[in-house]
Write a protein that holds these residues in place. Structure first.
Motif, PDB file in Angstrom:
ATOM      1  N   HIS A 167       8.464   2.487  -7.741  1.00 39.85           N
ATOM      2  CA  HIS A 167       8.785   3.382  -6.619  1.00 39.85           C
ATOM      3  C   HIS A 167       9.087   2.529  -5.398  1.00 39.85           C
ATOM      4  CE1 HIS A 167       8.827   7.403  -4.851  1.00 39.85           C
ATOM      5  NE2 HIS A 167       8.238   6.888  -3.779  1.00 39.85           N
ATOM      6  N   GLU A 168      10.346   2.557  -4.978  1.00 43.96           N
ATOM      7  CA  GLU A 168      10.781   1.752  -3.845  1.00 43.96           C
ATOM      8  C   GLU A 168      11.630   2.590  -2.901  1.00 43.96           C
ATOM      9  OE1 GLU A 168      11.456  -2.695  -5.421  1.00 43.96           O
ATOM     10  OE2 GLU A 168      12.685  -1.229  -6.477  1.00 43.96           O
ATOM     11  N   ASN A 169      11.316   2.495  -1.607  1.00 48.01           N
ATOM     12  CA  ASN A 169      12.103   3.195  -0.583  1.00 48.01           C
ATOM     13  C   ASN A 169      12.233   4.688  -0.876  1.00 48.01           C
ATOM     14  OD1 ASN A 169      12.620   0.673   0.741  1.00 48.01           O
ATOM     15  ND2 ASN A 169      14.265   0.289  -0.722  1.00 48.01           N
TER      16      ASN A 169
ATOM     17  N   LEU B 265       0.821  -1.204   0.000  1.00 46.43           N
ATOM     18  CA  LEU B 265       0.000   0.000   0.000  1.00 46.43           C
ATOM     19  C   LEU B 265       0.858   1.258   0.000  1.00 46.43           C
ATOM     20  CD1 LEU B 265      -2.736  -1.180   2.522  1.00 46.43           C
ATOM     21  CD2 LEU B 265      -2.886  -1.095   0.028  1.00 46.43           C
ATOM     22  N   GLN B 266       0.381   2.253  -0.751  1.00 43.22           N
ATOM     23  CA  GLN B 266       1.092   3.514  -0.901  1.00 43.22           C
ATOM     24  C   GLN B 266       0.127   4.675  -0.716  1.00 43.22           C
ATOM     25  OE1 GLN B 266       2.981   3.695  -4.751  1.00 43.22           O
ATOM     26  NE2 GLN B 266       3.623   1.546  -4.685  1.00 43.22           N
TER      27      GLN B 266
ATOM     28  N   ASP C  95       3.313   0.908 -11.003  1.00 40.86           N
ATOM     29  CA  ASP C  95       4.451   0.475 -11.813  1.00 40.86           C
ATOM     30  C   ASP C  95       4.312   1.002 -13.245  1.00 40.86           C
ATOM     31  OD1 ASP C  95       5.758  -0.858  -9.835  1.00 40.86           O
ATOM     32  OD2 ASP C  95       5.394  -2.880 -10.606  1.00 40.86           O
ATOM     33  N   VAL C  96       5.461   1.278 -13.856  1.00 42.55           N
ATOM     34  CA  VAL C  96       5.487   1.689 -15.265  1.00 42.55           C
ATOM     35  C   VAL C  96       6.344   0.687 -16.041  1.00 42.55           C
ATOM     36  CG1 VAL C  96       6.150   3.475 -16.916  1.00 42.55           C
ATOM     37  CG2 VAL C  96       5.237   4.123 -14.676  1.00 42.55           C
TER      38      VAL C  96
ATOM     39  N   GLN D  89      13.053   3.288  -9.022  1.00 36.36           N
ATOM     40  CA  GLN D  89      14.142   2.411  -9.434  1.00 36.36           C
ATOM     41  C   GLN D  89      13.753   1.684 -10.717  1.00 36.36           C
ATOM     42  OE1 GLN D  89      15.939  -0.013  -6.409  1.00 36.36           O
ATOM     43  NE2 GLN D  89      15.483   1.430  -4.778  1.00 36.36           N
ATOM     44  N   THR D  90      14.735   1.475 -11.582  1.00 36.82           N
ATOM     45  CA  THR D  90      14.498   0.833 -12.877  1.00 36.82           C
ATOM     46  C   THR D  90      15.108  -0.564 -12.888  1.00 36.82           C
ATOM     47  OG1 THR D  90      14.539   2.986 -13.999  1.00 36.82           O
ATOM     48  CG2 THR D  90      14.820   1.027 -15.365  1.00 36.82           C
ATOM     49  N   HIS D  91      14.303  -1.530 -13.320  1.00 39.74           N
ATOM     50  CA  HIS D  91      14.757  -2.917 -13.427  1.00 39.74           C
ATOM     51  C   HIS D  91      14.558  -3.370 -14.876  1.00 39.74           C
ATOM     52  CE1 HIS D  91      14.653  -2.954  -9.012  1.00 39.74           C
ATOM     53  NE2 HIS D  91      13.465  -2.408  -9.118  1.00 39.74           N
TER      54      HIS D  91
END
Length: 265
Positions: free
Chosen positions: A195-197, A50-51, A224-225, A201-203
């Protein structure tokens, strides 16, 4: 005659040198990085975390319908109504839910402010049921996310933002929502922005790898994108100077003309 043939051959070689290379890596999950008889593993679904900005539909049920009323936002203000009003009735003003604040809280009837950021819905359900034991006998909580959004961009047939009725959406399902990749999509270098921490971030995801189903990124998270970049052929075409394209056209026409001349010699 020999001179014409040499010209024709040279023109053909030039055209071939500047032409795009054949398509590669067109099949999903084709690369076999494990033994052939080994079963495909699948990532464990833990649920979306949850965000702030998430909108939740939370329903509380228990043995005593009257006792449970204060804990449902659709019924908490209906104290003067008859007992026929069901806890899961939809409000007439449209969808009503619990909005996760910018600080990561929801405000729950009777219980007050509850920190929910980074919880999964399963964790939140257990948290609420434990808190409600102080007021209710055997409370049951059901939670549904009303605005699970993902975005798919780039070389797909229908790029855009999509809202899913469930937070259990895989990478392959996300592509399906966008109509699949185009033939020009690079299936080996798909970018997932998450969106993390507190940061984006891109994976990089390889859709031709059979082990994609066991990737920690196999299940999409809220907001997520997914970006499908063009393959090398598309990049070459996009970066081609208009004069260069005209040159290719002239070479092609010359080859066709020389073929006709040679044929009738």
């Amino acid at each position: 005659m020999t001179k014409i043939k040499n010209i024709f051959l040279a023109a053909t070689l030039i055209a071939m040198a500047f032409s795009c290379k054949p398509k590669e890596n067109m099949v999903y999950m084709e690369k076999q990085t494990t033994e052939l008889d080994q079963e495909v593993k699948q990532a464990v679904f833990e649920g979306s975390h949850l965000q702030p900005g998430d909108l939740l539909d939370i329903k509380v049920t228990a043995f005593d319908d009257n006792a449970v009323r204060p804990f449902n936002i659709n019924t908490m203000n209906q104290a003067g109504n008859s007992s026929e009003f069901l806890p899961n009735q939809t409000a007439q003003t449209g969808p009503v839910g619990y909005l996760v604040s910018n600080e990561g809280y929801i405000v729950f009837p009777v219980l007050g402010k509850i920190m929910v950021q980074n919880m999964t819905m399963s964790q939140l359900r257990e948290n609420l049921e434990t808190r409600l034991l102080e007021y209710l006998t055997d409370p049951l909580v059901s939670i549904r996310q009303l605005n699970f959004n993902i975005t798919v961009l780039g070389e797909v047939k229908k790029p855009g933002q999509y809202t899913s009725p469930s937070d259990k959406v895989t990478l392959l399902q996300a592509l399906g929502m966008a109509g699949d990749m185009t033939d020009n999509g690079d299936r080996t270098q798909v970018k997932l922005v998450r969106h993390e921490n507190g940061i984006d971030q891109t994976h990089v995801i390889d859709f031709t790898d059979k082990n994609i189903t066991s990737s920690p990124y196999y299940y999409m998270q809220q907001n997520d994108v997914l970006y499908v970049q063009p393959d090398e052929n598309k990049k070459i075409i996009a970066g081609t100077n208009p004069n260069r394209a005209l040159t290719f056209s002239i070479i092609g026409s010359a080859i066709a003309l020389l073929s006709i001349i040679i044929r009738f010699k």
